[in-house]
Motif scaffolding. Structure first.
Motif, short mmCIF file in Angstrom:
data_model
loop_
_atom_site.label_atom_id
_atom_site.label_comp_id
_atom_site.label_asym_id
_atom_site.label_seq_id
_atom_site.Cartn_x
_atom_site.Cartn_y
_atom_site.Cartn_z
N VAL A 7 49.22 38.54 25.50
CA VAL A 7 48.98 37.46 26.56
C VAL A 7 47.98 36.71 27.06
CG1 VAL A 7 49.30 36.80 29.04
CG2 VAL A 7 50.40 38.98 27.59
N GLU A 8 48.04 35.32 27.02
CA GLU A 8 47.20 34.28 26.87
C GLU A 8 47.21 33.04 27.88
OE1 GLU A 8 44.04 33.51 26.99
OE2 GLU A 8 42.61 34.55 25.83
N LEU A 9 46.31 32.04 28.04
CA LEU A 9 46.28 31.06 28.50
C LEU A 9 46.52 29.80 27.66
CD1 LEU A 9 43.67 30.79 30.93
CD2 LEU A 9 45.46 31.05 31.64
N VAL B 116 44.74 28.57 24.92
CA VAL B 116 44.05 29.79 23.48
C VAL B 116 44.89 30.14 22.83
CG1 VAL B 116 42.46 31.74 23.54
CG2 VAL B 116 41.94 30.36 25.43
N GLY C 90 50.82 32.43 28.49
CA GLY C 90 51.20 32.86 30.29
C GLY C 90 50.24 33.29 31.14
N ASP C 91 50.49 33.70 32.00
CA ASP C 91 48.86 34.28 33.12
C ASP C 91 49.49 35.40 33.69
OD1 ASP C 91 47.27 33.98 35.16
OD2 ASP C 91 48.16 33.25 36.30
N MET C 92 48.29 35.97 33.72
CA MET C 92 48.67 37.15 33.68
C MET C 92 48.17 38.31 34.53
SD MET C 92 44.99 37.97 32.34
CE MET C 92 43.10 37.39 33.02
N PHE C 93 47.91 37.21 35.79
CA PHE C 93 47.87 37.68 37.09
C PHE C 93 49.74 37.48 37.71
CE2 PHE C 93 43.76 36.52 36.96
CZ PHE C 93 43.04 37.65 37.41
N SER D 103 39.78 43.38 27.13
CA SER D 103 38.59 43.91 26.80
C SER D 103 38.00 42.93 27.57
CB SER D 103 38.75 43.54 24.77
OG SER D 103 37.66 43.42 24.56
N ARG D 104 37.46 43.51 27.80
CA ARG D 104 35.73 42.33 28.26
C ARG D 104 36.43 41.29 29.10
NH1 ARG D 104 31.23 41.17 23.67
NH2 ARG D 104 33.58 41.11 22.63
N HIS E 161 35.38 42.06 33.59
CA HIS E 161 33.79 41.74 33.91
C HIS E 161 34.25 40.48 34.52
CE1 HIS E 161 32.00 40.45 30.00
NE2 HIS E 161 33.54 39.60 30.26
N ASN E 162 35.27 39.58 34.43
CA ASN E 162 35.05 38.17 34.76
C ASN E 162 35.40 37.78 36.53
OD1 ASN E 162 35.13 37.19 32.30
ND2 ASN E 162 36.77 36.88 31.59
N TYR E 163 35.93 38.72 37.02
CA TYR E 163 36.60 39.08 38.30
C TYR E 163 35.65 39.63 39.14
CZ TYR E 163 40.57 36.67 35.33
OH TYR E 163 40.52 35.88 34.46
C1 LIG Z 1 35.60 36.99 28.39
S1 LIG Z 1 37.17 36.90 27.37
C2 LIG Z 1 37.32 38.38 26.51
C3 LIG Z 1 37.70 37.71 25.50
C4 LIG Z 1 38.24 39.12 23.70
N1 LIG Z 1 39.98 39.99 24.70
C5 LIG Z 1 37.46 40.08 23.60
O1 LIG Z 1 36.81 41.33 24.66
O2 LIG Z 1 36.22 39.54 23.15
C6 LIG Z 1 38.80 36.49 28.55
C7 LIG Z 1 39.62 35.81 28.21
O3 LIG Z 1 40.87 35.80 28.74
C8 LIG Z 1 41.80 35.25 28.66
N2 LIG Z 1 41.85 34.50 30.63
C9 LIG Z 1 41.78 34.32 31.24
N3 LIG Z 1 42.48 33.76 32.54
C10 LIG Z 1 43.60 34.33 32.24
C11 LIG Z 1 44.94 34.62 32.36
N4 LIG Z 1 44.94 34.14 34.07
N5 LIG Z 1 46.08 34.65 31.89
C12 LIG Z 1 45.97 35.27 30.57
N6 LIG Z 1 44.47 35.16 29.88
C13 LIG Z 1 43.82 34.68 30.62
C14 LIG Z 1 40.64 34.04 28.42
O4 LIG Z 1 41.16 32.70 27.50
C15 LIG Z 1 40.03 34.78 27.76
O5 LIG Z 1 40.39 34.47 26.16
#
Ligand SMILES: C[S@@+](CC[C@H](N)C(=O)[O-])C[C@H]1O[C@@H](n2cnc3c(N)ncnc32)[C@H](O)[C@@H]1O
Length: 165
Positions: free
Chosen positions: A6-8, A11, A35-38, A52-53, A56-58
């Motif tokens: 699932v990705e924006l 990407v 799509g938007d995972m939220f 995976s990682r 930690h973005n949030y």
């Molecule tokens: C920090 S990267 C992690 C990439 C990979 N999983 C890794 O471990 O290297 C975060 C990923 O989440 C995706 N992403 C961000 N917001 C998103 C959303 N609302 N829905 C789906 N994917 C999202 C970004 O495009 C990005 O590819």
């Protein structure tokens, strides 16, 4: 085994192009969902959900919303569904000798400067987020020493928790 990513939009489109040309043998074994995972996490029977990682973005509030979204999809997947969480865990005791050079400290500062609320977390902090979202985290199911000093935590839905909204 089949994978669902699932990705924006941007990407997802790039991933689709890349996989088609670089890994033609994988055709039919994966699905890429724009799509938007939220907003939407597709449910599949007996699935393993991998973050995976991402967490930690949030900040904690957004993590809670995302984990509840996943719990809801996992509820539809069935009791075997698992959540694999890969993160650079902060050491519980930052003063311990072996903790001082752990890469999670530098990553924590990077997340602080690049994101709003993003941060690395200790296992205890992540367990709290998971428990509050309706997961259980069996103590034995942490696998340290993955590449880049990440840790894999394996969580399941808590059958005694109230169903996710
Ligand atoms: C920090 S990267 C992690 C990439 C990979 N999983 C890794 O471990 O290297 C975060 C990923 O989440 C995706 N992403 C961000 N917001 C998103 C959303 N609302 N829905 C789906 N994917 C999202 C970004 O495009 C990005 O590819």
């Amino acid at each position: 085994m089949r994978g669902v990513l699932v990705e924006l939009d941007r990407v997802a489109d790039e991933a689709r192009d890349h996989l088609t040309t670089a890994y033609p043998d994988l055709t039919g074994r994966y699905e890429i969902v724009n799509g938007d995972m939220f907003q939407n996490v597709p449910a599949r029977p007996q699935a393993v959900y991998l973050l995976s990682r991402v967490i930690h973005n949030y900040g904690d509030d957004q993590c809670a919303a995302l984990l509840q979204r996943l719990a809801s999809a996992m509820g539809e997947s069935g009791p075997e569904a698992e959540l694999f969480l890969m993160e650079h865990l902060l050491p519980e005791d930052p003063q311990a000798d072996e903790a001082q050079l752990h890469p999670s400290h530098a990553l924590d500062m990077i997340m602080m400067t690049l994101t709003v609320g993003g941060q690395e977390r200790t296992r205890l902090h992540l367990s709290r987020l998971l428990t509050d979202a309706g997961f259980i985290l069996p103590a034995a199911e942490a696998k340290p020493n993955l590449p880049a000093e990440m840790t894999l935590l394996i969580a399941r839905l808590n059958p005694d928790a109230s169903p996710p909204r």
